[in-house]
Design an enzyme around this catalytic site. Structure first.
Site, PDB file in Angstrom:
ATOM      1  CG  HIS A 410      -2.021  -1.409   1.700  1.00  0.00           C
ATOM      2  ND1 HIS A 410      -2.992  -1.050   0.494  1.00  0.00           N
ATOM      3  CD2 HIS A 410      -1.085  -2.466   2.255  1.00  0.00           C
ATOM      4  CE1 HIS A 410      -3.064  -2.684   1.370  1.00  0.00           C
ATOM      5  NE2 HIS A 410      -2.171  -2.911   2.140  1.00  0.00           N
ATOM      6  CG  ASN A 447      -2.776  19.690   0.955  1.00  0.00           C
ATOM      7  OD1 ASN A 447      -2.629  19.015   2.391  1.00  0.00           O
ATOM      8  ND2 ASN A 447      -1.781  19.863   1.044  1.00  0.00           N
TER       9      ASN A 447
END
Length: 520
Positions: A410, A447
């Site tokens: 991942h 973000n």
């Protein structure tokens, strides 16, 4: 026609020999064409960063000696029967031998750095009344009276191509007409985010606050007196001898720096718990002017925070989710262009904000390249490293590019923006599945700065993606210019967590999830 990959690199376009007379006659000459975008750094490997990775392995090679010696002794003893052992060694020799082995094992365990475990972590889910869709963002920006028509159009275009979705969170104070952001706004936002994340973490782990020996808080822009770490200590009434640190001005990469600091402090205080809190104050990154390079953070930064509990107690291995395997930090601050690519400044009207260089992706490329090249020898399978060095030794035009997908199951790349994620996916040749956590986090939460990589890991957990033995690579970058990587190994298959920002109707550990309130 040049391919897209070629358009993202620097290249020598002319080389030759200076002719004629003079001091430079006969010397080599060349010219370089620079193209905007991220360099194709996997096709131009800098060996000094490869050397850094192998130097790390060599410097830690002594840790392998003692287990090898113990293994050899054990193998030899295993060959002896009890009668042979009695005939060959008397009682005094046997006791001396066992004592020597015990001393060797004790010294080894004492000198060997303890493993650092991530017991658990939590990401904060802000209340629904702070949700802002892209259309609502533009409406509120217009009604605030802070931006001219050109700035509104610019932000609308950026939002359209940003990869950000319709359910991100922003503090109400940034849109209040005529309101100037105050320290009170910043503290209220920080308290909402930090306490919300820590509440969830405490509820999940059941850890007592008096057992927390180390506290590290990182927030790039908001730095108050007392500090944010002092706010956490006061709110949770932490112990009087706590080792407290407050990291400021270090950007989106500060979260990995905080983990590195926690690891070192745990080694200095073995058997302790470390609480790390990563957040950012959007109200203090908010810009109320009309300069384009300073409007970009308005479009991308959103509210979020993560809290992590770390330990190096050997008995905590059974209850922890992850073990820290590698951590590599790269800083390009010695280069002026990298140093200035993200900085806080005042515009012509003395309005403060974060200025982002239009060539940020190109500037950040070398830092990312240096970081992953250093990380490679620590994580790549031996077969990949062998193929890489084979091509170097045979002096082929292009070196063999290792497959980083073989090193990790991942990948969690900082959700900085769609363009950044597109560039990194292309350069690292990552599949859509590897990029899914980053893209989904960007869409759902925007973000969130240093906490972004934790929302991405929370996404993987909420979707039952983490299996025992999986390796997770978190990579973050930010002002300075910095690029930092941390690699975790899952100690068990992770079940869907009780508290998660990705799980609908997930409740929090306490009742601190109240919206930010602001007085004019």
């Amino acid at each position: 026609m040049a391919t897209e990959q070629e358009l993202l690199s620097t290249e020598i376009v002319n080389r030759g020999v200076v002719g004629g007379s003079g001091p430079d006659a006969g010397s080599l000459s060349f010219s370089v064409r620079v193209r905007r975008g991220m360099p194709d750094f996997l096709n131009s490997v800098n060996l000094k960063y490869v050397k850094l990775g192998y130097t790390y392995l060599i410097n830690h090679g002594y840790l392998l000696i003692t287990p090898l010696v113990v293994l050899i002794f054990a193998a030899e003893i295993g060959k002896l029967t009890w009668e042979e052992f009695q005939s060959r060694y008397d009682v005094t020799q046997a006791i001396s031998f066992i004592g020597l082995m015990a001393i060797i094992i004790y010294v080894y365990l004492d000198l060997t750095p303890r493993s650092t475990y991530l017991v658990d972590f939590a990401c904060y889910l802000p209340p629904d009344d702070l949700k802002v869709s892209k259309d609502k963002f533009i409406q509120l920006a217009k009604s605030s009276g802070n931006f001219n028509d050109s700035s509104i159009d610019f932000q609308q275009r950026v939002l359209k191509n940003s990869g950000i979705g319709e359910e991100t969170y922003l503090p109400k104070s940034v849109f209040i007409p005529g309101h100037k952001i105050t320290l009170k706004d910043g503290r209220e936002e920080a308290a909402l985010l930090m306490f919300g994340a820590v509440d969830d973490l405490l509820a999940t782990t059941g850890i007592r606050t008096k057992d927390i020996k180390i506290l590290i808080v990182n927030c790039g822009i908001l730095n108050t007196t007392p500090s944010l770490s002092a706010m956490v200590i006061n709110h949770y009434k932490l112990r009087h001898d706590i080792q407290s640190f407050n990291l400021g001005g270090m950007g989106c990469a500060a979260g990995v720096i905080a983990i590195d600091l926690a690891k070192d402090l745990l080694n200095a205080h073995p058997g302790s718990y470390a609480l790390v809190v990563s957040t950012e104050s959007v109200s203090f990154t908010w810009y109320m002017g009309n300069e384009k390079d300073m409007l970009l953070p308005n479009c991308f930064f959103r509210m979020g925070a993560a809290a992590m509990l770390l330990s190096n107690r050997r008995l905590d291995r059974w209850r922890s989710k992850y073990e820290l395997k590698q951590l590599v930090r790269t800083h390009k601050g010695m280069d002026d262009r990298s140093f200035k690519c993200i900085h806080r400044k005042e515009d012509a009207e003395r309005k403060e904000g974060l200025a982002v260089d239009k060539d940020l992706i190109e500037v950040g490329g070398p830092a990312f390249k240096a970081n992953i090249t250093t990380l490679g020898p620590l994580v790549l399978p031996f077969s990949e490293q062998l193929l890489f060095f084979k091509t170097l030794l045979t002096k082929k035009t292009k070196p063999y590019i290792p497959n980083y997908k073989l090193a990790f199951e991942h990948v969690c790349i900082l959700a900085a923006g769609k363009k950044v994620l597109d560039e990194l996916q292309t350069n690292l040749n990552l599949t859509d599945e590897y990029m899914e956590p980053s893209r989904m986090t960007l869409s759902r939460f925007g973000n969130t700065s240093s906490s972004s990589v934790w929302y991405e890991l929370a996404y993987l957990e909420a979707n039952n993606r983490i299996k025992e033995g999986d390796r997770i690579w978190q990579v973050a970058f930010g002002s300075g210019f910095k690029c930092n990587s941390v690699v975790w190994k899952a100690l068990k298959s992770i079940k869907k967590p009780r508290y998660s920002p990705w799980i609908e109707n997930s409740t929090t550990g306490k009742t601190s999830n109240q919206p930010t309130t602001t007085e004019d």
